[in-house]
Design an enzyme around this catalytic site. Sequence first.
Site: not given
Length: 494
Positions: A111-113
Amino acid sequence: MNIVYQSTRGGQSGITASQAILQGLAEDGGLFMPNEIPKLDVEPEKLSSMTYQETAYEVMKLFLTDYTEEELKTCIARAYDSKFDTEEIAPLAKVGDAYYLELFHGSTIAFKDMALSILPHLMTTAAKKNHVDKEIVILTATSGDTGKAAMAGFADVPGTRIIVFYPKDGVSRIQELQMRTQKGDNTCVVAIHGNFDDAQTGVKKLFNDREFKEELAAKGFQFSSANSINIGRLVPQVVYYVYAYAKLLANEEISAGETINVVVPTGNFGNILAAYFAKRMGLPIGKLICASNDNKVLYDFFRTGTYDRNREFMLTSSPSMDILISSNLERLIYLSTGCDAEANKALMAELSRKGSYTVTPKMREAMADFWGNFASQEENAAEIKRVFTDMGYLMDTHTGVASAVYQKYVKETGDKAKTVIASTASPYKFSHSVMEAIAGPQEGKEEFALIDEMSAVSRTDVPKAVEEIRTAPIRHNRECDVEGMKAEVADILG
Ligand SMILES: *Cc1c(COP(=O)(O)O)cnc(C)c1O
């Protein structure tokens, strides 16, 4: 309305969004907060027909008010493009009676993307707006996923360099390979002999080292942070909660105005704080369910009002949540004091002095929307297996923690509100632990053999991000002690 930012510790105020993004952490060690949380100004019905990119604009324009419409739309278009393997960007999967919001369709399959695809664009735009003539050096500590996502975002972006520190034995094999094969002449990765908290504390120290910063400024460098404390990461994360709500409406799963709950597997408290911001903007969210692994500092905090990091640090099967100092919690503490910077500063001083603090009953009341619990590694594995066996849906070990905690929540409260579970990584990123959960011990098996097995049993394709590292050469071999981080940065920058 013009939003400006101030430090949670009172040392800086009247900072524009672009300045706050460039600076990362406030000079006094505090985090930047908007002077007000703006209200959503589009009708839910209208939102439900919008694309991810359109939704992103509607949310981000309210916080980043010194960016022009054109600047913001350009940043959004460059971030949320074919790097994602689905046009939906963040699809919502209905599994049983919960909705898994899949935040792992970007280039590093975690999810860091969602935020780190856009941060480099926000930051280079900010540098132009503020006439920055120095090279921006991104210093980042990672528990495994931020590092890769930040490097993927910043690789070969002109005018930037990026240095990532990760705990040597604290990340998954795939995470490590992803980082150590990173391309881009401006990227650098260092394994530290310590855990994530050591890495994060070390980076914060460098940020607060005035002398070192002046030395580097003379050489044409300026530090910034891609860590989740940067407001330029928090704001893009608000978007997908609004988008998920709109999708539920569009799919007629809920009616307009219906309250939903949100479950978030939590480490540094960035993702769940974004959900809280969405709620404060007017999105009908009821409970914010904060899911921890065995490093259950936050669970204890929400149950007792005492935050206490004095405990053993555990390495678990959900390494991106192996954290004892959840940095973004400071923003909630600040809000719950009624934005009293002095009160917040005193608590944070206590945290760094003795490793703990206790909030007042009034502050606890202000945080009543949060509900914390945790899942042990066994509970996590059992939940992954249950959902896969019963419903054919395979999730990663972080989502597993969230899913297990959601089961506990329903059991304890009987609350049947529709619930969105933030699904933060692809199971392929944690193939070893996930395969053990569904098929028993996998001792000695090679990582890529497990990945192929996973593909076969789950009938899903191996993501491109994993295929790429199968054969990619290792490019980064640096290692250092915690005390050596400063020297390492000096060496890298020449
Ligand atoms: C970073 C991360 C988390 C924790 O998110 P925070 O915003 O730090 O609370 C959870 N799951 C995965 C897969 C992550 O990469």
